[in-house]
Design a protein around this motif. Structure first.
Motif, PDB file in Angstrom:
ATOM      1  N   ALA B 124       0.859  -1.188   0.000  1.00 32.95           N
ATOM      2  CA  ALA B 124       0.000   0.000   0.000  1.00 32.95           C
ATOM      3  C   ALA B 124       0.892   1.234   0.000  1.00 32.95           C
ATOM      4  N   SER B 125       0.487   2.250  -0.728  1.00 28.62           N
ATOM      5  CA  SER B 125       1.264   3.482  -0.684  1.00 28.62           C
ATOM      6  C   SER B 125       0.863   4.254   0.573  1.00 28.62           C
ATOM      7  N   LEU B 126       1.784   5.011   1.084  1.00 27.48           N
ATOM      8  CA  LEU B 126       1.516   5.785   2.301  1.00 27.48           C
ATOM      9  C   LEU B 126       2.027   7.195   2.062  1.00 27.48           C
ATOM     10  N   ALA B 129      -1.116  12.645   3.344  1.00 28.71           N
ATOM     11  CA  ALA B 129      -2.563  12.731   3.531  1.00 28.71           C
ATOM     12  C   ALA B 129      -3.073  11.574   4.391  1.00 28.71           C
ATOM     13  N   THR B 130      -2.545  10.369   4.156  1.00 27.83           N
ATOM     14  CA  THR B 130      -2.960   9.210   4.958  1.00 27.83           C
ATOM     15  C   THR B 130      -2.581   9.421   6.420  1.00 27.83           C
ATOM     16  N   LEU B 131      -1.391   9.949   6.629  1.00 26.75           N
ATOM     17  CA  LEU B 131      -0.941  10.162   7.994  1.00 26.75           C
ATOM     18  C   LEU B 131      -1.778  11.238   8.701  1.00 26.75           C
ATOM     19  N   GLN B 132      -2.139  12.269   7.962  1.00 29.65           N
ATOM     20  CA  GLN B 132      -2.972  13.314   8.561  1.00 29.65           C
ATOM     21  C   GLN B 132      -4.316  12.744   8.969  1.00 29.65           C
ATOM     22  N   LEU B 133      -4.821  11.832   8.150  1.00 30.34           N
ATOM     23  CA  LEU B 133      -6.080  11.167   8.467  1.00 30.34           C
ATOM     24  C   LEU B 133      -5.949  10.394   9.779  1.00 30.34           C
ATOM     25  N   LEU B 134      -4.804   9.701   9.920  1.00 28.91           N
ATOM     26  CA  LEU B 134      -4.576   8.943  11.148  1.00 28.91           C
ATOM     27  C   LEU B 134      -4.457   9.877  12.349  1.00 28.91           C
ATOM     28  N   ASP B 135      -3.736  10.974  12.169  1.00 27.90           N
ATOM     29  CA  ASP B 135      -3.493  11.888  13.289  1.00 27.90           C
ATOM     30  C   ASP B 135      -4.747  12.609  13.754  1.00 27.90           C
TER      31      ASP B 135
END
Lengths: 434, 138
Positions: B124-126, B129-135
């Motif tokens: 999966a690409s990371l 934006a994905t990290l901001q969603l997690l945070d």
């Protein structure tokens, strides 16, 4: 007892995975390239003339008149092929070549169409039903392929060059035999490379000598393809320098690579084994013979190995290797091993960085290779380069400087990329349990 | 989670800490690995077998994985953790080998929280934006 069913990845899945990784490297333009013209000080890759630090012609013998004249003579006498199975009729050049190779190796020799086919010829004859195989995890792919011809012989994989694990397994297998839990009174074959072709490190010969002394059921089968010619007395390779007199050791040599002809050779402890392999193994009976021009080249190369001039050719290469090692010592480059051979692996942080360095080296006028999974473990990506007698001394320092600068540049560029996530390093530290 | 990443990482020539991993996972745990070639559905024993095979084949000789970001959602005695990770050749490497998100479910088994499900996509690409969603999670 059949071998333990430990592999859960299917053959097709492993193939699909290998295809994916190789496609990534091919798409990056760092493998499956096309060369124009001969291999020498320079090589022309996809139209670009580059200084050549990627060849396995460690001794630069392919252009020597001794080899070319013998190849021409054989071509004139026999044509392009000698159309018989060796089971019926072999070209007399085979007889001459095997006699010369015996002088080089210091023990009986059988020539095979390639080193891979030599393994496939020898191992089913050498390894008996009640024997056990232990193979180094990073042994050449051709060895891992060859042991698949012995599906009923127990096989275990030993982590790379871990002599402590090998010792423990030898002890365990001996104890198992003594207590009736083993497979009978068979031998244990440890299969490894003499010089590992990607990481450039050697088998642990001194420790293997000690293990042979302590475990009488140990047998060694060593693929010394990458040591042939440039190392050892008369170019017989480093493994035979250690074990030529030991009846429990079989060594496979390459007549390609530094030898600069074609085929492989098995250096065997007895003439009886030569006869048995010639008469019992498929590749010796059914595979096509080495073409006469290349047999001629091999005869020419073997004669050169036995000439008074040959030690100086080996010394010429050693001078280049020492110079390269000295120059690397003045940089921050990290090598996979400190051992000196014509194969150098500079470690990179990722395949991306290795690809970037290979590209940058091309732009600077040098050819070298990437080595990434599945050729090496995923955690050992790098740049693999070779130093050969083709490389003049004055090319080595500029090459080493270029690779050090290219690596620094690639690391710096990736450290400042747009998708840098390092700012998130501490984000989780204050998170609640778990 | 720190312990989770510590036990799956190992130095050159070593192996994951299987004893500690058994304490982290419920004996009913399922582990699911998604790759471009196949989906592997395993229990802990199957996971160990897969890792040992990868080690034997020389796919890895050491392994270092660290957490980049995390989102935790608790529903009574069930917790879901989305844990972004990266695999590197060494802690000081400037680039990564793989990045993705480990999706974990934990349940409280009396005395301790244990992992009952671990699932991740190897490819999966990371991105940021994905990290901001997690945070933005809890």
């Amino acid at each position: 007892m059949a071998r333990t069913e430990r592999f859960r990845f299917s053959h097709t899945r492993k193939l699909d995975s290998a295809f994916r990784y190789l496609t990534e490297a091919a798409d990056a333009g760092v493998i499956l390239n096309r060369a124009q013209g001969a291999n020498g000080r320079c090589v022309t890759v996809d139209g670009e003339r580059l200084k050549n630090f990627g060849s396995c012609s460690y001794m630069a013998l392919e252009a020597r008149p001794e080899l070319r004249e013998c190849a021409h003579r054989a071509l004139d006498e026999y044509g392009t092929q000698f159309h018989f199975s060796r089971a019926y009729l072999q070209c007399e050049l085979y007889v001459e070549l095997e006699a010369l190779l015996e002088q080089i190796a210091g023990r009986p020799v059988v020539v095979a169409p390639s080193t891979s086919l030599a393994h496939m010829a020898a191992l089913p004859v050498l390894v008996k039903d009640n024997d056990h195989i232990l193979i180094d995890q990073l042994a050449h792919a051709s060895l891992h392929t060859a042991v698949q011809l012995l599906p009923n012989v127990p096989l275990d994989i030993v982590r790379h060059n871990r002599m402590d694990q090998l010792d423990a397994q030898l002890t365990s297998l001996r104890l198992g035999t003594e207590t009736g839990r083993g497979q009978g009174r068979g031998n244990v074959w440890y299969i490894c490379d003499g010089l590992y072709s990607m990481l450039g490190d050697f088998a642990r010969f001194d420790e293997l000598r000690s293990l042979l002394d302590r475990h009488d059921h140990l047998r060694l089968y060593i693929d010394d393809a990458h040591s042939t010619t440039w190392s050892g007395a008369r170019g017989r390779g480093v493994a035979l320098d250690h074990f030529a007199g030991d009846e429990r050791v079989v060594v496979a040599l390459s007549l390609n690579k530094a030898f600069s002809a074609a085929g492989g050779a098995l250096a065997l402890p007895t003439r009886e084994l030569c006869t048995r392999i010639r008469r019992c193994s498929g590749p010796m009976l059914f595979s096509g013979p080495i073409q006469p021009p290349m047999l001629g080249a091999a005869v020419g190369s073997a004669r050169l190995h036995l000439s008074a001039e040959f030690p100086q050719l080996q010394a010429d290469l050693q001078t280049r290797l020492a110079l390269c090692a000295r120059d690397i010592g003045t940089t921050k480059l990290e090598l996979s091993t400190a051992q000196l051979s014509p194969i150098f692996q500079v470690q990179c942080d990722s395949p991306r960085i290795a690809f970037s360095v290979a590209d940058a080296m091309k732009a600077r006028g040098f050819y070298c290779c990437v080595c990434v999974f599945p050729a090496v473990p995923m955690n050992r990506p790098g740049i693999r380069f070779t130093v050969t007698r083709h490389n003049p001394l004055e090319d080595i320092a500029p090459f080493v400087s270029a690779i050090a600068e290219s690596l620094d540049q690639a690391r710096a560029e990736l450290a400042h990329r747009d998708d840098d996530l390092s700012s998130y390093e501490t984000a989780h530290d204050n998170a609640q349990s778990p | 989670m720190r312990c989770f990443y510590e036990v799956i990482s190992f130095k050159e020539g070593e192996a994951p800490d299987w004893a500690c991993m058994e304490r982290l996972f419920s004996r009913h745990a399922r582990i699911t690995r998604v790759t471009p070639e196949a989906i592997d559905c395993m229990d802990l024993s199957g996971f160990r077998s897969m890792v040992e095979e990868l080690l034997e084949l020389g796919a890895f000789t050491s392994f270092y994985e660290r957490e980049i970001a995390r989102r935790v959602d608790r529903f009574g005695n069930v917790i879901h953790v989305a844990s972004a990770y990266e695999v590197k050749i060494a802690p000081d490497a400037v680039d990564y080998l793989e990045r993705g998100v480990n999706s974990l479910q934990l349940v409280c088994e009396g005395e301790a929280w244990r992992i009952v499900s671990l699932c991740w996509d190897d490819h999966a690409s990371l991105n940021v934006a994905t990290l901001q969603l997690l945070d933005h999670g809890e």
